[in-house]
Design an enzyme around this catalytic site. Structure first.
Site, mmCIF file in Angstrom:
data_model
loop_
_atom_site.group_PDB
_atom_site.id
_atom_site.type_symbol
_atom_site.label_atom_id
_atom_site.label_comp_id
_atom_site.label_asym_id
_atom_site.label_seq_id
_atom_site.Cartn_x
_atom_site.Cartn_y
_atom_site.Cartn_z
ATOM 1 N N GLY A 43 0.863 -1.204 0.132
ATOM 2 C CA GLY A 43 -0.106 -0.129 -0.052
ATOM 3 C C GLY A 43 0.807 1.189 0.125
ATOM 4 C CD GLU A 97 1.781 0.594 7.083
ATOM 5 O OE1 GLU A 97 1.236 0.890 6.158
ATOM 6 O OE2 GLU A 97 1.414 -0.550 7.841
ATOM 7 C CG ASP A 101 -7.851 0.573 10.243
ATOM 8 O OD1 ASP A 101 -8.659 1.127 10.753
ATOM 9 O OD2 ASP A 101 -8.169 -0.558 9.518
ATOM 10 C CB VAL A 151 -9.823 5.598 2.245
ATOM 11 C CG1 VAL A 151 -10.870 6.413 3.014
ATOM 12 C CG2 VAL A 151 -8.723 4.976 3.131
HETATM 13 P P1 IMP Z 1 -3.885 -2.004 10.772
HETATM 14 O O1 IMP Z 1 -5.392 -2.445 10.965
HETATM 15 O O2 IMP Z 1 -3.642 -0.563 11.367
HETATM 16 O O3 IMP Z 1 -2.782 -2.940 10.856
HETATM 17 O O4 IMP Z 1 -3.606 -1.663 8.930
HETATM 18 C C1 IMP Z 1 -3.202 -2.607 8.200
HETATM 19 C C2 IMP Z 1 -3.260 -2.356 6.776
HETATM 20 O O5 IMP Z 1 -4.691 -2.418 6.348
HETATM 21 C C3 IMP Z 1 -2.747 -0.933 6.165
HETATM 22 O O6 IMP Z 1 -1.595 -0.747 6.062
HETATM 23 C C4 IMP Z 1 -3.456 -1.026 4.855
HETATM 24 O O7 IMP Z 1 -2.824 -1.540 4.044
HETATM 25 C C5 IMP Z 1 -5.004 -1.720 5.231
HETATM 26 N N1 IMP Z 1 -5.987 -0.969 5.385
HETATM 27 C C6 IMP Z 1 -6.405 -0.454 6.642
HETATM 28 N N2 IMP Z 1 -7.479 0.498 6.615
HETATM 29 C C7 IMP Z 1 -7.285 0.424 5.043
HETATM 30 C C8 IMP Z 1 -8.569 1.243 4.185
HETATM 31 O O8 IMP Z 1 -9.550 2.002 4.774
HETATM 32 N N3 IMP Z 1 -8.420 0.890 3.160
HETATM 33 C C9 IMP Z 1 -7.467 0.096 2.535
HETATM 34 N N4 IMP Z 1 -6.423 -0.347 3.014
HETATM 35 C C10 IMP Z 1 -6.695 -0.302 4.573
HETATM 36 MG MG MG Z 2 -0.197 -1.123 4.511
#
Ligand code: IMP
Ligand code: MG
Length: 177
Positions: A43, A97, A101, A151
């Site tokens: 991403g 990053e 999220d 998003v």
């Molecule tokens: P985490 O939930 O903080 O571990 O996020 C993990 C990964 O989920 C991020 O690095 C993104 O690649 C993906 N991600 C989280 N939220 C979104 C979103 O709204 N759209 C697309 N990818 C997301």
């Molecule tokens: Mg990511």
């Protein structure tokens, strides 16, 4: 493709402006430190390419590929699909990053790199979605806060689609529900 987007949240121009501001901060903070910038694939790719061109001091590039994610729900379980190639012991390392999220990926990445004893380890995330947090910490550099919506664009995907959109948009719910 555009028809799947409910709303444009951040335009190319807004993203560009914020990255230029972050660039000034990072340039000042990392001048003379020869940092290694670790991008978390996939991403981050679009953000990474724009971000490093705003850091006006010598830096090295490396990438890590971790995975856990299927569809829109983070499982919290991570694996390293591809590790960094550089020896980061005693070096200044900055993690880039796409989005903070739940925090599970950043937490995993941070611990993984910290165990190699870098001189410093900081985090820069383009987007911050504070509402779904499971692991709470403070990233050192945050680009733009976004609401609790799924998003896509500017590198972010839904099932590997929409990464190439130049803006960050909210995906229509009917696409993933
Ligand atoms: P985490 O939930 O903080 O571990 O996020 C993990 C990964 O989920 C991020 O690095 C993104 O690649 C993906 N991600 C989280 N939220 C979104 C979103 O709204 N759209 C697309 N990818 C997301
Ligand atoms: Mg990511």
């Amino acid at each position: 493709m555009e028809k799947d987007i409910q709303e444009i949240l951040l335009t190319e121009e807004q993203i560009k402006t914020r990255i230029a501001e972050l660039g000034k901060e990072l340039t000042a903070d990392y001048a003379g430190k020869d940092p290694i910038i670790v991008g978390v694939l996939k991403g981050v790719v679009v953000f990474y390419a724009d971000m490093i061109r705003e850091i006006k001091t010598h830096c090295e590039m490396d990438f890590m590929w971790i995975s856990s994610y299927a569809g829109t729900n983070s499982t919290g379980k991570m694996e390293v699909k591809r590790d960094i190639a550089s020896d980061i012991k005693g070096r200044h390392v900055l993690i880039l990053e796409d989005i903070y999220d739940t925090g599970n990926s950043l937490d995993f990445t941070y611990r993984h790199l910290m165990s190699r004893e870098p001189a410093s380890l900081k985090i820069c995330t383009l987007l911050d979605k504070p509402e779904r947090r499971q692991v709470e910490f403070t990233p050192d550099y945050v680009g733009i806060e976004v609401p609790d919506e799924f998003v896509v664009g500017y590198g972010l995907d839904y099932n590997e689609k929409y990464r190439e959109l130049p803006y960050v948009g909210v995906l229509k719910e009917e696409i993933y529900k």
